[in-house]
Scaffold this motif. Structure first.
Motif, mmCIF file in Angstrom:
data_model
loop_
_atom_site.group_PDB
_atom_site.id
_atom_site.type_symbol
_atom_site.label_atom_id
_atom_site.label_comp_id
_atom_site.label_asym_id
_atom_site.label_seq_id
_atom_site.Cartn_x
_atom_site.Cartn_y
_atom_site.Cartn_z
ATOM 1 N N ARG A 19 0.809 -1.223 0.000
ATOM 2 C CA ARG A 19 0.000 0.000 0.000
ATOM 3 C C ARG A 19 0.846 1.279 0.000
ATOM 4 N N SER A 20 2.013 1.227 0.656
ATOM 5 C CA SER A 20 2.787 2.454 0.838
ATOM 6 C C SER A 20 4.004 2.546 -0.066
ATOM 7 N N GLY A 21 4.226 1.567 -0.900
ATOM 8 C CA GLY A 21 5.351 1.644 -1.815
ATOM 9 C C GLY A 21 6.682 1.247 -1.205
ATOM 10 N N GLY A 22 6.706 0.399 -0.205
ATOM 11 C CA GLY A 22 7.960 -0.143 0.298
ATOM 12 C C GLY A 22 8.428 0.379 1.632
ATOM 13 N N GLY A 23 7.664 1.241 2.273
ATOM 14 C CA GLY A 23 8.100 1.835 3.523
ATOM 15 C C GLY A 23 8.258 0.860 4.675
ATOM 16 N N ALA A 24 7.542 -0.257 4.671
ATOM 17 C CA ALA A 24 7.578 -1.202 5.797
ATOM 18 C C ALA A 24 8.287 -2.499 5.432
ATOM 19 N N ALA A 25 9.120 -2.471 4.397
ATOM 20 C CA ALA A 25 9.797 -3.687 3.946
ATOM 21 C C ALA A 25 10.716 -4.262 5.016
ATOM 22 N N GLY A 26 11.436 -3.400 5.714
ATOM 23 C CA GLY A 26 12.333 -3.864 6.776
ATOM 24 C C GLY A 26 11.577 -4.565 7.885
ATOM 25 N N GLU A 27 10.420 -4.004 8.261
ATOM 26 C CA GLU A 27 9.607 -4.630 9.305
ATOM 27 C C GLU A 27 9.056 -5.973 8.844
ATOM 28 N N ALA A 28 8.675 -6.072 7.555
ATOM 29 C CA ALA A 28 8.155 -7.336 7.028
ATOM 30 C C ALA A 28 9.230 -8.420 7.072
ATOM 31 N N VAL A 29 10.430 -8.090 6.621
ATOM 32 C CA VAL A 29 11.536 -9.058 6.656
ATOM 33 C C VAL A 29 11.824 -9.466 8.097
ATOM 34 N N MET A 30 11.847 -8.487 8.998
ATOM 35 C CA MET A 30 12.132 -8.785 10.396
ATOM 36 C C MET A 30 11.042 -9.674 10.998
ATOM 37 N N GLY A 31 9.783 -9.389 10.700
ATOM 38 C CA GLY A 31 8.687 -10.204 11.233
ATOM 39 C C GLY A 31 8.762 -11.647 10.780
ATOM 40 N N PHE A 32 8.978 -11.861 9.486
ATOM 41 C CA PHE A 32 9.059 -13.234 8.983
ATOM 42 C C PHE A 32 10.318 -13.934 9.478
ATOM 43 N N GLY A 33 11.421 -13.213 9.543
ATOM 44 C CA GLY A 33 12.656 -13.796 10.061
ATOM 45 C C GLY A 33 12.529 -14.184 11.523
ATOM 46 N N MET A 34 11.886 -13.322 12.294
ATOM 47 C CA MET A 34 11.667 -13.633 13.714
ATOM 48 C C MET A 34 10.755 -14.840 13.861
ATOM 49 N N ALA A 35 9.757 -14.954 12.986
ATOM 50 C CA ALA A 35 8.875 -16.121 13.030
ATOM 51 C C ALA A 35 9.681 -17.400 12.789
ATOM 52 N N LEU A 36 10.582 -17.362 11.815
ATOM 53 C CA LEU A 36 11.406 -18.541 11.539
ATOM 54 C C LEU A 36 12.362 -18.844 12.691
ATOM 55 N N MET A 37 12.910 -17.786 13.307
ATOM 56 C CA MET A 37 13.826 -17.996 14.436
ATOM 57 C C MET A 37 13.096 -18.550 15.659
ATOM 58 N N ALA A 38 11.817 -18.226 15.804
ATOM 59 C CA ALA A 38 11.063 -18.662 16.975
ATOM 60 C C ALA A 38 10.572 -20.104 16.870
ATOM 61 N N VAL A 39 10.693 -20.711 15.686
ATOM 62 C CA VAL A 39 10.298 -22.117 15.537
ATOM 63 C C VAL A 39 11.139 -22.938 16.513
ATOM 64 N N PRO A 40 10.502 -23.816 17.282
ATOM 65 C CA PRO A 40 11.257 -24.610 18.266
ATOM 66 C C PRO A 40 12.445 -25.332 17.643
ATOM 67 N N VAL A 41 13.536 -25.402 18.386
ATOM 68 C CA VAL A 41 14.807 -25.927 17.893
ATOM 69 C C VAL A 41 14.677 -27.341 17.349
ATOM 70 N N GLY A 42 13.865 -28.188 17.944
ATOM 71 C CA GLY A 42 13.719 -29.553 17.459
ATOM 72 C C GLY A 42 13.095 -29.644 16.079
ATOM 73 N N VAL A 43 12.429 -28.578 15.630
ATOM 74 C CA VAL A 43 11.755 -28.584 14.334
ATOM 75 C C VAL A 43 12.679 -28.098 13.224
ATOM 76 N N ARG A 44 13.612 -27.219 13.560
ATOM 77 C CA ARG A 44 14.513 -26.689 12.539
ATOM 78 C C ARG A 44 15.919 -27.243 12.733
ATOM 79 N N ASP A 45 16.654 -27.294 11.631
ATOM 80 C CA ASP A 45 18.017 -27.826 11.650
ATOM 81 C C ASP A 45 19.027 -26.694 11.799
ATOM 82 N N GLY A 46 20.290 -27.075 12.011
ATOM 83 C CA GLY A 46 21.367 -26.099 12.164
ATOM 84 C C GLY A 46 21.589 -25.247 10.926
#
Length: 178
Positions: free
Chosen positions: A29-56
């Motif tokens: 909607r805004s032409g890219g102003g929240a791109a950093g927040e979007a990347v951070m949100g999805f990255g944090m979601a992946l980092m929060a996946v329990p360790v037994g579910v994700r590999d090294g």
């Protein structure tokens, strides 16, 4: 991992993913102003996946992505101090991902670095919460006169603040497990 810890981890994954999705919608909607927040949100979601579910290797890949995001934030600092928070967030995520990729368990981060990041994000969350409360305190004349919700742009700004606050709390929660 206990059942309550697993549930907490998955709730954090959901919270960060929803925040990332909202910010991604804002990018459209805004032409890219929240791109950093979007990347951070999805990255944090992946980092929060329990360790037994994700590999090294996933932690190493995320570390690489967040190092690249930190370099991008350094480049964006030319446009204003707002991007300093993105730099701190990206470096914090890279630090946690690379610590996880090295095979360290809980409590293996560098105490001084982890402590400094905890202080930063605790302050960020407290300040962000205070700003959100004062922004939504009913001072808007249209909202108080009509008794209804805030109009579009004001509501969007508050939702963006709420997403940033949610991601700050998520960062704080992840740092507490280091």
């Amino acid at each position: 991992m206990s059942a309550s810890a697993a549930v907490s981890s998955w709730l954090l994954v959901l919270l960060c993913a929803v925040s990332g999705a909202y910010c991604l919608g804002q990018v459209r909607r805004s032409g890219g102003g929240a791109a950093g927040e979007a990347v951070m949100g999805f990255g944090m979601a992946l980092m929060a996946v329990p360790v037994g579910v994700r590999d090294g290797w996933q932690a190493l890949a995320l570390g690489t992505v967040f190092c690249a995001a930190a370099l991008h934030a350094v480049w964006m600092l030319r446009g204003g101090v707002h991007h300093a928070h993105h730099l701190v967030g990206s470096l914090a995520m890279a630090y946690m991902a690379l610590t996880a990729a090295a095979g360290y368990g809980h409590g293996a981060g560098l105490p001084l670095v982890t402590g400094a990041l905890l202080l930063y994000f605790a302050g960020y969350v407290l300040l962000g919460g205070a700003r959100l409360v004062t922004a939504g305190g009913g001072a808007h004349p249209v909202a108080t006169a009509a008794g209804g919700p805030l109009p579009g742009p004001r509501r969007t700004a508050e939702l963006t603040r709420a997403c940033r606050l949610a991601m700050g709390m998520g960062m704080l929660a992840m740092l507490l497990t280091m």
